[in-house]
Scaffold this motif. Sequence first.
Motif, PDB file in Angstrom:
ATOM      1  N   LYS A 187      43.137  14.485  -9.077  1.00 50.19           N
ATOM      2  CA  LYS A 187      42.826  12.942  -8.915  1.00 50.19           C
ATOM      3  C   LYS A 187      41.302  12.832  -8.027  1.00 50.19           C
ATOM      4  O   LYS A 187      40.441  12.134  -8.591  1.00 50.19           O
ATOM      5  N   ARG A 188      40.977  13.543  -6.999  1.00 49.89           N
ATOM      6  CA  ARG A 188      39.957  13.661  -6.602  1.00 49.89           C
ATOM      7  C   ARG A 188      38.487  13.804  -7.459  1.00 49.89           C
ATOM      8  O   ARG A 188      37.704  13.240  -7.649  1.00 49.89           O
ATOM      9  N   ASP A 189      38.751  15.170  -8.206  1.00 54.16           N
ATOM     10  CA  ASP A 189      37.843  15.740  -8.787  1.00 54.16           C
ATOM     11  C   ASP A 189      37.505  15.416 -10.197  1.00 54.16           C
ATOM     12  O   ASP A 189      36.399  15.507 -10.813  1.00 54.16           O
ATOM     13  N   HIS A 190      38.638  15.110 -10.581  1.00 59.30           N
ATOM     14  CA  HIS A 190      38.773  14.772 -12.102  1.00 59.30           C
ATOM     15  C   HIS A 190      39.104  13.277 -12.500  1.00 59.30           C
ATOM     16  O   HIS A 190      39.177  12.841 -14.000  1.00 59.30           O
ATOM     17  N   GLY A 191      39.375  12.251 -11.661  1.00 57.34           N
ATOM     18  CA  GLY A 191      39.877  11.228 -11.915  1.00 57.34           C
ATOM     19  C   GLY A 191      41.019  11.071 -12.678  1.00 57.34           C
ATOM     20  O   GLY A 191      41.443   9.905 -13.252  1.00 57.34           O
ATOM     21  N   ILE A 192      42.200  12.021 -12.508  1.00 51.71           N
ATOM     22  CA  ILE A 192      43.285  11.916 -13.174  1.00 51.71           C
ATOM     23  C   ILE A 192      44.487  10.980 -12.385  1.00 51.71           C
ATOM     24  O   ILE A 192      44.587  11.592 -11.330  1.00 51.71           O
ATOM     25  N   GLU A 193      44.987   9.988 -12.876  1.00 49.96           N
ATOM     26  CA  GLU A 193      45.803   9.434 -12.240  1.00 49.96           C
ATOM     27  C   GLU A 193      47.088   9.569 -12.396  1.00 49.96           C
ATOM     28  O   GLU A 193      48.118   9.923 -11.623  1.00 49.96           O
ATOM     29  N   GLU A 194      47.727   9.976 -13.723  1.00 49.43           N
ATOM     30  CA  GLU A 194      48.822  10.430 -14.027  1.00 49.43           C
ATOM     31  C   GLU A 194      48.785  11.811 -15.032  1.00 49.43           C
ATOM     32  O   GLU A 194      48.155  11.693 -15.874  1.00 49.43           O
TER      33      GLU A 194
END
Length: 120
Positions: A44-51
């Motif tokens: 989430k923090r480094d790659h912006g992946i939410e799900e």
Amino acid sequence: HGEAPLLLSDHRRAVRAALGIDAEGRGIDVSIDGLAKAVLVSLKRDHGIEEVDAVCGYSLGGRVGLAMKRSCQRGPSNIMAHVTDRTKVVLLSANPGSLLTLSPTGEEKSDRTFNDDLLA
């Protein structure tokens, strides 16, 4: 050895930074659940992946993948990528670990099998 500083390649430094490990190797819970949390936070923090759509793991990575899947039972978090019941899991040569006691009862074995099947 001795007083020589530990030198890390750029690849190893990137992995350590993503997992929050400092130069002395401190800063991370190295339990299976701790590693799973570190991966989900980094996604989430480094790659912006939410799900997370899918998790694939080999050997120890498979156990971390199971822990990531198990995290969906705790509900969503603001700091971690979300693993849901829709997240697919592929495990290769992964063992979920030993039973909690050395001599598990039939009921404990049944409960463990049931919980492992829920994750599969």
